[in-house]
Design a protein around this motif. Structure first.
Motif, short mmCIF file in Angstrom:
data_model
loop_
_atom_site.label_atom_id
_atom_site.label_comp_id
_atom_site.label_asym_id
_atom_site.label_seq_id
_atom_site.Cartn_x
_atom_site.Cartn_y
_atom_site.Cartn_z
N ARG A 53 0.83 -1.21 0.00
CA ARG A 53 0.00 0.00 0.00
C ARG A 53 0.87 1.26 0.00
O ARG A 53 0.57 2.23 -0.70
CB ARG A 53 -0.93 0.00 1.22
CG ARG A 53 -2.08 -0.99 1.13
CD ARG A 53 -3.15 -0.68 2.15
NE ARG A 53 -2.63 -0.78 3.52
CZ ARG A 53 -2.65 -1.88 4.25
NH1 ARG A 53 -3.17 -2.99 3.74
NH2 ARG A 53 -2.18 -1.89 5.47
N THR A 54 1.95 1.23 0.78
CA THR A 54 2.86 2.39 0.81
C THR A 54 3.50 2.60 -0.55
O THR A 54 3.60 3.74 -1.04
CB THR A 54 3.95 2.17 1.88
OG1 THR A 54 3.33 2.03 3.16
CG2 THR A 54 4.91 3.35 1.92
N ARG A 55 3.92 1.51 -1.19
CA ARG A 55 4.51 1.62 -2.52
C ARG A 55 3.51 2.16 -3.53
O ARG A 55 3.85 3.02 -4.37
CB ARG A 55 5.05 0.27 -2.98
CG ARG A 55 5.76 0.32 -4.34
CD ARG A 55 6.39 -1.01 -4.68
NE ARG A 55 5.41 -2.06 -4.87
CZ ARG A 55 5.72 -3.35 -5.12
NH1 ARG A 55 6.99 -3.71 -5.20
NH2 ARG A 55 4.78 -4.24 -5.29
N THR A 56 2.28 1.69 -3.47
CA THR A 56 1.24 2.14 -4.40
C THR A 56 0.98 3.64 -4.25
O THR A 56 0.84 4.36 -5.25
CB THR A 56 -0.06 1.35 -4.16
OG1 THR A 56 0.19 -0.05 -4.38
CG2 THR A 56 -1.16 1.81 -5.11
N ARG A 57 0.89 4.11 -3.00
CA ARG A 57 0.68 5.54 -2.78
C ARG A 57 1.87 6.36 -3.30
O ARG A 57 1.69 7.44 -3.87
CB ARG A 57 0.46 5.82 -1.30
CG ARG A 57 -0.88 5.33 -0.76
CD ARG A 57 -1.20 5.96 0.57
NE ARG A 57 -0.22 5.59 1.59
CZ ARG A 57 -0.33 4.53 2.38
NH1 ARG A 57 -1.38 3.74 2.27
NH2 ARG A 57 0.59 4.28 3.27
N SER A 58 3.07 5.83 -3.09
CA SER A 58 4.26 6.54 -3.56
C SER A 58 4.30 6.62 -5.08
O SER A 58 4.64 7.65 -5.66
CB SER A 58 5.52 5.84 -3.04
OG SER A 58 5.57 5.84 -1.63
N SER A 109 1.70 6.60 -7.09
CA SER A 109 0.68 7.56 -7.53
C SER A 109 1.18 8.99 -7.38
O SER A 109 0.96 9.83 -8.27
CB SER A 109 -0.60 7.37 -6.70
OG SER A 109 -1.16 6.08 -6.94
N LEU A 110 1.88 9.28 -6.29
CA LEU A 110 2.37 10.64 -6.08
C LEU A 110 3.46 10.99 -7.09
O LEU A 110 3.46 12.09 -7.66
CB LEU A 110 2.90 10.78 -4.65
CG LEU A 110 3.51 12.14 -4.29
CD1 LEU A 110 2.53 13.27 -4.58
CD2 LEU A 110 3.94 12.15 -2.82
N ARG A 151 3.90 9.72 -10.06
CA ARG A 151 3.27 9.90 -11.38
C ARG A 151 2.63 11.29 -11.49
O ARG A 151 2.74 11.96 -12.53
CB ARG A 151 2.20 8.82 -11.60
CG ARG A 151 2.75 7.45 -11.96
CD ARG A 151 1.63 6.51 -12.36
NE ARG A 151 2.10 5.19 -12.71
CZ ARG A 151 2.60 4.86 -13.90
NH1 ARG A 151 2.68 5.78 -14.85
NH2 ARG A 151 2.99 3.63 -14.14
N LEU A 164 11.19 9.54 -2.47
CA LEU A 164 10.21 8.49 -2.73
C LEU A 164 10.84 7.33 -3.49
O LEU A 164 10.55 6.16 -3.21
CB LEU A 164 9.02 9.04 -3.51
CG LEU A 164 8.10 10.00 -2.74
CD1 LEU A 164 7.08 10.63 -3.67
CD2 LEU A 164 7.41 9.27 -1.60
#
Length: 231
Positions: A133-138, A140-141, A143, A181
């Motif tokens: 989840r942390t990787r996914t949020r990172s 998205s940011l 991008r 990030l």
């Protein structure tokens, strides 16, 4: 034999002890700590103890079993367990007394208690999911920051995202903005790969997991999650 009901909470727990014929021997509120449980119950005669399944229930149950008590971790959704509780007034003291009475009458349904290995694997899966989840949020940011400058990160797997960002000709300021990030994601990728290796080794050792992993579109990690959930 005495019958004990414990309404377990994160910080404080309510204890009710009943004699064999239902008389209240003791009612006390204590800190939910091994030391306090030991001070109160380690020197008492062997008793049957009932508590609801919860986040703290397993370590509390094991602590009490080490003291020589018989412990039942009960399914909190079993309605007959609360047949003697007043519907109008609900307090921890009433709940503990109700659990003690259910313990004395046998009006409970034991919950499934997981093994040490299952508890360990569930913890590893929870950690892995938090990392993902942390990787996914990172991602998205990063991008969003890159798009703000009119650039695009090529599509691909999450594991290769850092390399795809580094392949872009990023302006100096943008490169500095995303650098923390990208550094974080490199470390997360290493930790996820490490946990995946542990899960794969478990899958090879467990016969049921091995069969689950032969199902189309089910990998080792999915198989472990299904196994631990009783799937």
């Amino acid at each position: 034999m005495e019958y004990i009901g414990i309404d377990v909470h994160k910080r404080d727990s309510q204890v009710c002890i009943l004699a064999e014929h239902g008389e209240v021997v003791l009612e006390q509120r204590i800190r939910t700590q091994r030391e306090r449980l030991g001070e109160l119950l380690s020197k008492r005669p062997k008793a049957r103890v009932l508590l609801e399944a919860s986040t703290e229930s397993e370590w509390v149950a094991r602590s009490l079993e080490e003291m020589g008590h018989e412990v039942v971790v009960a399914d909190p959704n079993f309605a007959p367990m609360y047949a003697t509780r007043s519907r109008r007034v609900k307090t921890d003291k009433r709940d503990a007394r109700t659990l003690a009475e259910a313990c004395r009458l046998g009006a409970y349904r034991p919950a499934h208690r997981t093994s040490d290995e299952q508890r360990h694997m569930r913890a590893q899966l929870a950690v892995r999911e938090a990392l993902v989840r942390t990787r996914t949020r990172s991602i998205s940011l990063v991008r969003a920051l890159v798009r703000r400058e009119g650039l695009r990160v090529a599509d691909g797997e999450a594991e290769s995202f850092v390399r795809r960002v580094e392949a872009l000709a990023l302006p100096g300021r943008l490169k500095a903005e995303v650098a923390p990030l990208l550094c974080l994601m490199r470390h997360i990728n290493e930790q996820i790969a490490f946990l995946d290796g542990l899960l794969e080794r478990l899958a090879r050792r467990d016969e049921q997991l091995a069969r689950l992993c032969t199902v189309p579109h089910v990998g080792e990690g999915d198989g472990v999650r299904l196994r631990l959930r009783g799937g």
